[in-house]
Write an enzyme that holds these catalytic residues in place. Structure first.
Site, short mmCIF file in Angstrom:
data_model
loop_
_atom_site.label_atom_id
_atom_site.label_comp_id
_atom_site.label_asym_id
_atom_site.label_seq_id
_atom_site.Cartn_x
_atom_site.Cartn_y
_atom_site.Cartn_z
N ASP A 172 -3.69 8.16 7.68
CA ASP A 172 -4.54 7.29 8.48
C ASP A 172 -3.65 6.61 9.52
O ASP A 172 -2.56 7.10 9.81
CB ASP A 172 -5.31 6.29 7.60
CG ASP A 172 -4.39 5.42 6.73
OD1 ASP A 172 -3.22 5.25 7.09
OD2 ASP A 172 -4.87 4.91 5.70
N HIS B 181 -0.47 4.95 7.10
CA HIS B 181 0.21 5.53 5.94
C HIS B 181 0.59 7.00 6.14
O HIS B 181 -0.21 7.77 6.70
CB HIS B 181 -0.68 5.40 4.71
CG HIS B 181 -1.12 4.00 4.44
ND1 HIS B 181 -2.36 3.52 4.83
CD2 HIS B 181 -0.48 2.96 3.86
CE1 HIS B 181 -2.46 2.25 4.50
NE2 HIS B 181 -1.34 1.88 3.91
N SER C 117 0.80 -1.23 0.00
CA SER C 117 0.00 0.00 0.00
C SER C 117 0.83 1.27 0.00
O SER C 117 0.33 2.34 -0.35
CB SER C 117 -0.94 0.02 1.21
OG SER C 117 -0.21 -0.04 2.42
#
Length: 347
Positions: free
Chosen positions: A322, A325, A32
């Site tokens: 978040d 990240h 991610s």
């Protein structure tokens, strides 16, 4: 002073190429931290195709990036002279002349261990490699075999993986952590990394950059779930990350010696992220213990980071977007810190 001078010279050199690309293409694999939207086309809950993700991107819309805006790899591409980004391979944009820019095969929730990806129903690294083989065929049809070979040889290859293997697999998977020590699992991941690099090399890659592990114990998610009994970062997680980072650096050095013509660099993201968390005000940040989205403690993906969860008033003040990240502002600091170590790949 010497480091600052070197940084200034490198930035000046990059700026002199503002209207041209220092490499013909960028090809990306991983999780991610580098996924630009492949998970939008996969049956998984690990998606960032909804607000507030993307709220600070150029079009202020979700892009599939797990961030409020640009990833560190996006900023790196801009530093290298790219005006548009290599597309997510599973997206409709990954066709025609867009393939000349490279391709992004990364998938949020993936890792070096294919079992990590299986837990999240995302694209494992082995499949990402298969997609790369497929991409080479498509590239040859667009650019011609000779030009395609040149692009493959001179492209920059980026690998961002490993954090999910620990946070989303090892630490919560009793089958692993009861039967394998952290050191054993770390060595297993390094063997996969080495074989992956060898496979890329066999397919023509010569310029490869891979990230180290982040200080996973400092991520808001880790602090919330695993750090109830100690203040600050989860020290054992950071120790595990540092041990892994020593191994991946040693593996990279060995690969460089084994494979003629290979240029490989391990980008240290542990130190810059740790510094951001330890000294946020030094970099212009206000909050480093929680993310901007929702409460910022456990929120990630649509389950908890969504339009109804709320966001902070100014994401540029937050190190994290978040609970896992970095924010775009933090990614800018990360990208800047990697310029000097990465210049050897494009020299």
């Amino acid at each position: 002073m010497g480091a600052f001078l070197a940084y200034t010279l490198v930035v000046a050199a990059l700026c002199s190429y503002a209207n041209s690309q220092l490499v013909p293409a960028i090809v990306t694999f991983g999780d991610s931290t580098v996924d630009v939207g492949n998970n939008d086309y996969v049956q998984t809950v690990f998606k960032a195709n909804h607000p507030p993700y993307g709220q600070d991107f150029s079009n202020q819309e979700p892009t599939g990036r797990f961030c409020n805006g640009k990833l560190a790899t996006d900023i790196t591409a801009e530093n290298l002279g790219f005006t548009t980004y290599a597309p997510a391979y599973l997206s409709p944009q990954a066709s025609g002349k867009n393939l000349l820019l490279g391709a992004n095969f990364a998938s949020a929730g993936s890792g070096y261990d294919d079992n990590t990806a299986a837990l999240s129903h995302v694209i494992p690294l082995s499949q990402q490699l298969q997609y790369f083989r497929e991409y080479q065929t498509k590239l040859a049809s667009v650019a011609g075999s000779e030009n395609a070979s040149s692009i493959i040889k001179d492209a920059l290859y980026l690998i961002g993986a490993g954090n999910s293997d620990f946070l989303q697999n090892y630490y919560i998977n009793p089958f692993l952590n009861k039967h394998y020590t952290v050191d054993e699992y770390s060595s297993y991941l390094i063997s996969i990394f080495s074989n992956f690099v060898k496979s890329l090399y066999g397919l023509g890659a010569r310029r490869i950059g891979a990230t180290s592990l982040a200080p996973t114990g400092c991520l808001p998610l880790a602090r919330t779930i695993f750090g109830q009994h100690e203040p600050g970062c989860v020290s054992s997680f950071n120790t595990d990350a540092q041990q892994f980072n020593k191994k991946i650096n040693a593996a990279a050095s060995q690969l460089q010696n084994q494979l003629p013509g290979l240029k490989i660099v391990i980008f240290d993201i542990f130190k810059p992220i740790y510094d951001l968390v330890a000294n946020p005000k030094k970099y212009g940040f206000v909050e480093a213990t929680k993310g901007c989205c929702g409460t910022g403690t456990v929120e990630t993906t649509f389950v908890l980071c969504n339009q109804k969860s709320g966001t902070c008033s100014n994401a540029t003040e937050y190190v994290f977007w978040d609970s896992v990240h970095p924010s775009q502002a933090a990614n800018q600091v990360l990208a800047d810190s990697l310029i000097i170590s990465g210049i050897s790949l494009i020299g």
